[in-house]
Motif scaffolding. Structure first.
Motif, PDB file in Angstrom:
ATOM      1  N   ALA A 111     -35.747   1.672  -0.253  1.00 15.92           N
ATOM      2  CA  ALA A 111     -35.137   1.555  -1.575  1.00 15.92           C
ATOM      3  C   ALA A 111     -34.755   2.916  -2.137  1.00 15.92           C
ATOM      4  O   ALA A 111     -33.745   3.039  -2.842  1.00 15.92           O
ATOM      5  N   SER A 125     -29.478  -3.144  -0.457  1.00 17.70           N
ATOM      6  CA  SER A 125     -29.757  -3.470   0.947  1.00 17.70           C
ATOM      7  C   SER A 125     -28.637  -3.049   1.881  1.00 17.70           C
ATOM      8  O   SER A 125     -28.808  -3.049   3.106  1.00 17.70           O
ATOM      9  N   LEU A 143     -36.041  -3.016  -3.157  1.00 19.06           N
ATOM     10  CA  LEU A 143     -34.754  -2.932  -2.487  1.00 19.06           C
ATOM     11  C   LEU A 143     -33.938  -4.147  -2.920  1.00 19.06           C
ATOM     12  O   LEU A 143     -34.206  -5.273  -2.498  1.00 19.06           O
TER      13      LEU A 143
END
Length: 317
Positions: A111, A125, A143
């Protein structure tokens, strides 16, 4: 009998040579067809092959697509420059958002991403920045998944337009066969000459174990249309009535499950220019209004003074 005994050494030598040649051929064929950015080595006499993604120690699963995070890491790996002439100190590159990402144990983006100068930012992502940049105290709690991707293409000049339904079928077939994406995730294909739009949707609950991710599919497709294919076979193979689809421009938009978190510091130069022009127009309007009022005020004062003078003359007479 003696003749047959004398023939054995040459036969044995031929067999050994053939075995060596077969082993050499197996080594030469030890490649990852879905990812050329790998280092592959035979695993034994059984013809096995193991490939490691460049820039990491991840073993590639060559039966499917490699994650975008690992591909970006492979692209920034210094392996390519070792066999080439080193660029001079004045050399510059157009990095088009490319960086060497941190990937987790599954090959996904972490993340939080940081560069060598301790500048950090949060990504989705797909690995696209979704926050302002900060230092290493920056917290990225999760994330955020990109569940919607819109691919915009512009094809080259041609006299007649493509048939819309034929183009849609060809693209859906391409995504199913070349990128192994289930047809349910290609939710729309639109065409208005010369623009082609491909819509991909896949949320976390839809994606089954072992299925390719739309983020990786979009990245493979982008590399294909830009002539930088990750596949060993770079031929896109997209033809309509025998004519290949030639793409001149591509733009990919990513939509996350949660909105990005940018501050006003991320305002573009164009928006800043518009704000500046509007501000100047407002200031100029205020200045004109003030000057106009002052002029009117001066006229009123002159009229009042003239009238007072006339009255004084009448009283004196």
């Amino acid at each position: 009998a003696s003749g047959s005994r004398m023939a054995r050494p040459p036969v044995l030598a031929l067999l050994l040579a053939a075995a060596a040649a077969a082993g050499w051929t197996a080594a030469q064929n030890c490649t990852c067809l879905t990812n050329k950015w790998t280092v592959c080595n035979p695993t034994g006499s059984g013809g096995g092959c193991q490939c490691t993604v460049l820039g990491s120690s991840h073993v590639a699963d060559c039966s499917t697509l490699t994650s975008k995070c690992l591909l970006m890491r492979a692209r920034t790996s210094p392996h390519k420059a070792r066999k080439l002439i080193e660029p001079g100190e004045r050399a510059v590159v157009d990095n088009d958002g490319l960086y060497s990402p941190d990937c987790d144990g599954w090959g996904r983006f972490k993340a939080r991403q940081c560069n060598g100068s301790d500048v950090c930012w949060c990504v989705n992502s797909v690995g696209v920045r979704r926050t302002d940049k900060g230092d290493r105290t920056l917290q990225c709690d999760e994330l955020v998944r990109t569940s919607y991707i819109l691919i915009n293409l512009r094809h080259g000049a041609r006299s007649p337009a493509f048939n819309r339904s034929e183009l849609a079928r060809a693209l859906r077939r391409l995504f199913r066969e070349r990128y192994r994406l289930s047809p349910e995730y290609v939710t729309a294909v639109e065409y208005e000459r010369p623009t082609i739009q491909i819509e991909l949707r896949q949320n976390a609950s839809q994606k089954a174990r072992g299925e390719v991710d739309i983020a990786d599919v979009a990245y493979y497709f982008e590399r294909d249309v830009k002539g930088e294919s990750v596949f060993h076979n770079p031929h896109l193979g997209l033809e309509l009535r025998g004519e290949p689809l030639r793409v001149e421009d591509t733009m990919i938009y990513y939509v996350d499950d949660k909105p990005p978190q940018f501050s006003m510091k991320r305002m573009t130069a164009g928006l800043i220019a518009v704000v500046a022009v509007v501000a100047l127009a407002i200031v100029a309007g205020i200045v004109v209004l003030v000057i106009s009022n002052k002029r009117k005020s001066g006229k009123y004062e002159k009229v009042e003074i003239k009238e007072m003078g006339d009255m004084n003359k009448q009283l004196d007479s």
